[in-house]
Write a protein that holds these residues in place. Structure first.
Motif: not given
Length: 79
Positions: A4-11, A48-57
């Protein structure tokens, strides 16, 4: 491996995609109001910023990133 990865204004999501272009399958995102949005047919308008992406890697990808991060940290401490 589930990640899981949290998106921000910077990322941003664009940066996430660039960093994870290989061996990553985006499953869904969770927005700031805890709504789940599944990735389907290129629909990414809900990111959008603040969203959490859930992925398989791949576990190998995580190991490669850890080695890269350690190398960057080591070279910064030498300066």
């Amino acid at each position: 491996m589930i990640r899981k990865t949290v998106l921000t204004e910077q990322y941003t999501f664009e940066q996430f995609e660039e960093d994870n272009i290989h061996e990553t399958i985006q499953l869904f995102s969770v927005d700031t109001e805890n709504n789940i949005h599944f990735f389907t047919n290129g629909n990414k308008n809900f990111i959008e910023a603040g969203s959490t992406i859930v992925s398989l890697t791949s576990p190998a990808q995580k190991i490669d990133k850890a080695i890269e991060k350690a190398s960057n940290t080591k070279s910064q401490t030498k300066d």
